[in-house]
Design a protein around this motif. Structure first.
Motif, PDB file in Angstrom:
ATOM      1  N   HIS A 125       4.449 -16.058  17.467  1.00  0.00           N
ATOM      2  CA  HIS A 125       4.303 -15.321  18.730  1.00  0.00           C
ATOM      3  C   HIS A 125       2.840 -15.356  19.180  1.00  0.00           C
ATOM      4  O   HIS A 125       1.929 -15.149  18.368  1.00  0.00           O
ATOM      5  CB  HIS A 125       4.769 -13.879  18.557  1.00  0.00           C
ATOM      6  CG  HIS A 125       4.938 -13.150  19.845  1.00  0.00           C
ATOM      7  ND1 HIS A 125       3.889 -12.555  20.512  1.00  0.00           N
ATOM      8  CD2 HIS A 125       6.039 -12.941  20.613  1.00  0.00           C
ATOM      9  CE1 HIS A 125       4.327 -11.993  21.624  1.00  0.00           C
ATOM     10  NE2 HIS A 125       5.626 -12.212  21.710  1.00  0.00           N
ATOM     11  N   PRO A 126       2.589 -15.611  20.460  1.00  0.00           N
ATOM     12  CA  PRO A 126       1.200 -15.772  20.914  1.00  0.00           C
ATOM     13  C   PRO A 126       0.358 -14.514  20.825  1.00  0.00           C
ATOM     14  O   PRO A 126      -0.879 -14.599  20.749  1.00  0.00           O
ATOM     15  CB  PRO A 126       1.365 -16.216  22.374  1.00  0.00           C
ATOM     16  CG  PRO A 126       2.721 -15.739  22.776  1.00  0.00           C
ATOM     17  CD  PRO A 126       3.561 -15.829  21.543  1.00  0.00           C
ATOM     18  N   THR A 127       0.991 -13.329  20.814  1.00  0.00           N
ATOM     19  CA  THR A 127       0.231 -12.084  20.816  1.00  0.00           C
ATOM     20  C   THR A 127       0.108 -11.456  19.436  1.00  0.00           C
ATOM     21  O   THR A 127      -0.999 -11.201  18.946  1.00  0.00           O
ATOM     22  CB  THR A 127       0.873 -11.066  21.783  1.00  0.00           C
ATOM     23  OG1 THR A 127       0.987 -11.651  23.084  1.00  0.00           O
ATOM     24  CG2 THR A 127       0.026  -9.794  21.865  1.00  0.00           C
ATOM     25  N   ASN A 132      -1.426 -16.704  14.589  1.00  0.00           N
ATOM     26  CA  ASN A 132      -2.562 -16.535  15.498  1.00  0.00           C
ATOM     27  C   ASN A 132      -3.545 -15.489  14.980  1.00  0.00           C
ATOM     28  O   ASN A 132      -4.756 -15.602  15.206  1.00  0.00           O
ATOM     29  CB  ASN A 132      -2.064 -16.148  16.889  1.00  0.00           C
ATOM     30  CG  ASN A 132      -1.582 -17.350  17.685  1.00  0.00           C
ATOM     31  OD1 ASN A 132      -2.009 -18.475  17.444  1.00  0.00           O
ATOM     32  ND2 ASN A 132      -0.679 -17.125  18.617  1.00  0.00           N
ATOM     33  N   ASP A 144      -0.116 -20.637  22.055  1.00  0.00           N
ATOM     34  CA  ASP A 144       1.282 -20.330  22.370  1.00  0.00           C
ATOM     35  C   ASP A 144       2.152 -21.444  21.793  1.00  0.00           C
ATOM     36  O   ASP A 144       2.517 -22.400  22.470  1.00  0.00           O
ATOM     37  CB  ASP A 144       1.473 -20.227  23.892  1.00  0.00           C
ATOM     38  CG  ASP A 144       2.817 -19.613  24.256  1.00  0.00           C
ATOM     39  OD1 ASP A 144       3.606 -19.325  23.334  1.00  0.00           O
ATOM     40  OD2 ASP A 144       3.084 -19.432  25.462  1.00  0.00           O
ATOM     41  N   TRP A 145       2.468 -21.306  20.510  1.00  0.00           N
ATOM     42  CA  TRP A 145       3.113 -22.381  19.769  1.00  0.00           C
ATOM     43  C   TRP A 145       4.454 -22.795  20.362  1.00  0.00           C
ATOM     44  O   TRP A 145       4.768 -23.995  20.420  1.00  0.00           O
ATOM     45  CB  TRP A 145       3.310 -21.956  18.308  1.00  0.00           C
ATOM     46  CG  TRP A 145       2.035 -21.647  17.607  1.00  0.00           C
ATOM     47  CD1 TRP A 145       1.505 -20.407  17.376  1.00  0.00           C
ATOM     48  CD2 TRP A 145       1.109 -22.586  17.056  1.00  0.00           C
ATOM     49  NE1 TRP A 145       0.305 -20.509  16.714  1.00  0.00           N
ATOM     50  CE2 TRP A 145       0.041 -21.835  16.488  1.00  0.00           C
ATOM     51  CE3 TRP A 145       1.079 -23.987  16.970  1.00  0.00           C
ATOM     52  CZ2 TRP A 145      -1.040 -22.444  15.861  1.00  0.00           C
ATOM     53  CZ3 TRP A 145      -0.001 -24.588  16.334  1.00  0.00           C
ATOM     54  CH2 TRP A 145      -1.038 -23.825  15.788  1.00  0.00           C
ATOM     55  N   GLY A 147       5.667 -21.585  23.456  1.00  0.00           N
ATOM     56  CA  GLY A 147       5.704 -21.464  24.914  1.00  0.00           C
ATOM     57  C   GLY A 147       4.986 -22.588  25.626  1.00  0.00           C
ATOM     58  O   GLY A 147       5.126 -22.757  26.838  1.00  0.00           O
ATOM     59  N   ASN A 148       4.213 -23.373  24.890  1.00  0.00           N
ATOM     60  CA  ASN A 148       3.488 -24.506  25.458  1.00  0.00           C
ATOM     61  C   ASN A 148       4.370 -25.750  25.370  1.00  0.00           C
ATOM     62  O   ASN A 148       4.769 -26.171  24.277  1.00  0.00           O
ATOM     63  CB  ASN A 148       2.183 -24.729  24.691  1.00  0.00           C
ATOM     64  CG  ASN A 148       1.294 -25.781  25.333  1.00  0.00           C
ATOM     65  OD1 ASN A 148       1.768 -26.706  25.984  1.00  0.00           O
ATOM     66  ND2 ASN A 148      -0.011 -25.635  25.149  1.00  0.00           N
TER      67      ASN A 148
END
Length: 288
Positions: A125-127, A132, A144-145, A147-148
């Protein structure tokens, strides 16, 4: 007469396995081919010929799905072979805790694929993802693994490698342990080092294990669905859509005949890749 009786008696032991194979594999396969040429629901069907196949090939995301499927299969297969071989060499060396480490490496293969997908989707998760957060300790910005669109497919592929490399490692361990000790003794007499041992003994003589891993990993990559679906659902957009996820989306939309045709096409695609690959690898093995 006695020969006929003995032959009949021998075949009776194969009958249970033949019945199971017929019921579980042959009958569903024939039914799939039939229903792929129908428009069907749970209660009715109508024969429409090859219309489902034409509609499937007209699917807008199919080209991306084929491309992603091949990329995913090649990446996961290559990494499992390389990492599995290196781990196999390490775990057959003279280290005290190799039995424990073998269990640790193989453990991910025992975990449910869906559970692995859900866990890694949270970790990526990016957040609030753990990956991260770990990168933040080294001053690396969050990624953003999933989502990108540029790295989402690779992120899922690396997760697949983490889960499946243990199985490949076990195969390589078996292949390496089957190499006769005489080869190592001859190398030692000739003054060979670890580099020579790896490239001139382990790599060529463990080729049967390598071929097995390549076939299993590549076919598994072509058929992959559950991990991808649990992590991304085919998104973002069509970035991680593979043939299997496209088929499942059609099934969700109620196009049962169309999704069945997609399964038949996937079966043909896997066969078209698997049989020539197996023939090529086995021929190379015989030549050696």
């Amino acid at each position: 007469m006695n020969k006929v009786i003995k032959r009949t008696y021998s075949y009776t032991f194969l009958l249970p396995a033949a019945v199971i194979y017929l019921v579980i594999f042959i009958v569903p396969t024939v039914m799939s081919f039939f229903f792929s040429m129908t428009r069907w629901t749970l209660f009715d069907w109508k024969f429409i010929g090859f219309d489902n196949f034409v509609m499937f090939f007209e699917e807008a995301s199919l080209r991306i799905g084929f491309q992603n499927t091949l990329i995913y299969a090649v990446v996961t297969c290559a990494l499992k072979v390389v990492i599995g071989l290196l781990l196999g060499v390490f775990l057959t060396s003279k280290i005290r805790v190799r039995g424990y480490l073998r269990s640790v490496v193989f453990f991910p293969a025992l975990v449910s694929t869906i559970a692995v997908g859900i866990a890694f989707s949270k970790m990526m998760h990016p957040t609030y993802g753990l990956i991260n957060k770990a990168l933040a300790w080294f001053g690396i910005p969050a990624v953003d693994w999933l989502g990108n669109t540029d790295i989402a497919l690779l992120s899922v592929a690396l997760t697949d490698v983490w889960k499946g490399v243990g199985f490949a490692t076990v195969i390589f361990i078996a292949g390496i342990l089957s190499i006769p000790e005489e080869y190592y003794e001859a190398l030692q007499i000739d003054g060979g080092n670890s580099y020579n041992k790896f490239w001139h003994i382990i790599v060529p003589l463990s080729r049967p294990a390598t071929n097995t891993v390549i076939i299993f990993a590549f076919i598994g990559g072509l058929r992959s669905f559950d991990l991808i679906w649990s992590m991304t659902g085919g998104g973002p957009g069509f970035a991680t859509d593979v043939i299997a996820s496209i088929i499942y989306k059609q099934y969700q939309a109620g196009f049962y005949g169309l999704s069945t045709a997609g399964n038949v096409i996937l079966f043909v695609v896997v066969a078209l890749f698997a049989y020539p690959l197996q023939y090529f690898l086995n021929r190379r093995e015989v030549e050696l």
